[in-house]
Design an enzyme around this catalytic site. Structure first.
Site, PDB file in Angstrom:
ATOM      1  N   ASN A  13     -10.221  -2.968  -6.769  1.00  0.00           N
ATOM      2  CA  ASN A  13      -9.442  -1.981  -7.517  1.00  0.00           C
ATOM      3  C   ASN A  13     -10.037  -1.630  -8.877  1.00  0.00           C
ATOM      4  O   ASN A  13      -9.666  -0.619  -9.477  1.00  0.00           O
ATOM      5  CB  ASN A  13      -7.995  -2.460  -7.703  1.00  0.00           C
ATOM      6  CG  ASN A  13      -7.159  -2.334  -6.444  1.00  0.00           C
ATOM      7  OD1 ASN A  13      -6.136  -2.997  -6.307  1.00  0.00           O
ATOM      8  ND2 ASN A  13      -7.573  -1.496  -5.508  1.00  0.00           N
TER       9      ASN A  13
ATOM     10  N   ASP B 220       0.834  -1.203   0.000  1.00  0.00           N
ATOM     11  CA  ASP B 220       0.000   0.000   0.000  1.00  0.00           C
ATOM     12  C   ASP B 220       0.868   1.253   0.000  1.00  0.00           C
ATOM     13  O   ASP B 220       1.971   1.250   0.545  1.00  0.00           O
ATOM     14  CB  ASP B 220      -0.905  -0.018   1.244  1.00  0.00           C
ATOM     15  CG  ASP B 220      -2.049   0.964   1.158  1.00  0.00           C
ATOM     16  OD1 ASP B 220      -2.328   1.462   0.048  1.00  0.00           O
ATOM     17  OD2 ASP B 220      -2.668   1.241   2.198  1.00  0.00           O
TER      18      ASP B 220
END
Length: 254
Positions: free
Chosen positions: A72, A24
């Protein structure tokens, strides 16, 4: 009897067999530098190389990297397109290097969501490294922990119907056998970068007993020292050896 030093203890018993990483912070890293998000994704590729190299040198058995979640797809279309092209480029460029280092590459997730071109590249990359016996590198792409449990449940439902099983016949092992990592050890250590303290639907079944390590570092800044510090933290949690990141890095250099 030969003296057992901390180094022999570490190499023989204490290292996590399976490390999973939620990579991340690429976008935040790029934003801090005044760059587009894709700049961060490209920089993150080098952090992947460093983590793979470090895990392989340490003797970690399995490394699973969360590259692209099922959620995503909700990102801006241009970013998703760039991520898919980056995935294709990295596969093309890196698979020979992985093969040379005896690393087995697996892509876990719902691959049917990708273009036929990318699916073919995934298949050829996996086939090239299928017989390698070193580190197993899982790239979780179009993956979600709930999806993994659901697809395993569907497999189990077919087995129940075909074999005439009853509810009392069903075991945890039977469901585990249908998971995307069925032949691999469960996650021992899960790492998440960029300061977020959640697991974001990643390996929900496999990480049931994992140690969770959170770091403020954005993924592009996560290097060999960072990986070593995470491993040292895990060892201290598990074995209480008072191990340091420097000792882990010394093992890497051996």
């Amino acid at each position: 009897m030969a003296e057992r030093t901390i180094e022999t203890e570490l190499s023989a018993e204490c290292l996590p067999k399976h490390v999973a990483v939620i990579m991340d912070g690429n976008g935040r890293w790029a934003k801090a530098k005044g760059k587009a998000r894709v700049f961060g994704h490209k920089a993150g590729v080098e952090a992947v190389r460093k983590s793979v190299t470090t895990a392989n040198r340490l003797g970690v058995k399995v490394l699973t990297l969360f590259a692209f979640s099922s959620e995503n797809w909700r990102r801006p279309e241009d970013e998703v397109s760039l991520l898919m092209e980056l995935f294709m480029t990295v596969l093309t460029r890196e698979v020979k290097r992985l093969h040379k280092n005896n690393i087995q590459l697996r892509i876990i997730g719902d691959k049917s969501g990708f273009s036929e071109r990318l699916q073919r590249k995934i298949a050829t990359s996996e086939a090239l490294t299928a017989n390698n016996t070193g580190l197993v590198l899982n790239i979780a792409a179009n993956y979600g922990g709930q999806w993994d449990i659901l697809q395993a449940t569907k497999k189990l439902a077919v087995q129940i119907a075909e074999q005439g099983l009853t509810a009392s016949d069903i075991t945890e092992d039977m469901l585990s056998a249908g998971m995307s990592t069925a032949d691999l050890p469960d996650v021992d250590l899960m790492i998440r970068t960029s300061g977020e303290c959640r697991i974001s639907n990643f390996m929900l079944w496999q990480a049931a007993y994992a140690e969770l390590y959170f770091t403020e570092q954005h993924w592009p800044d996560f290097d060999e020292e960072s990986f070593a510090n995470a491993i040292a933290w895990y060892i201290n949690r598990e074995r209480r050896f008072g191990c340091t990141g420097e000792q882990i890095q010394a093992l890497i250099q051996e």
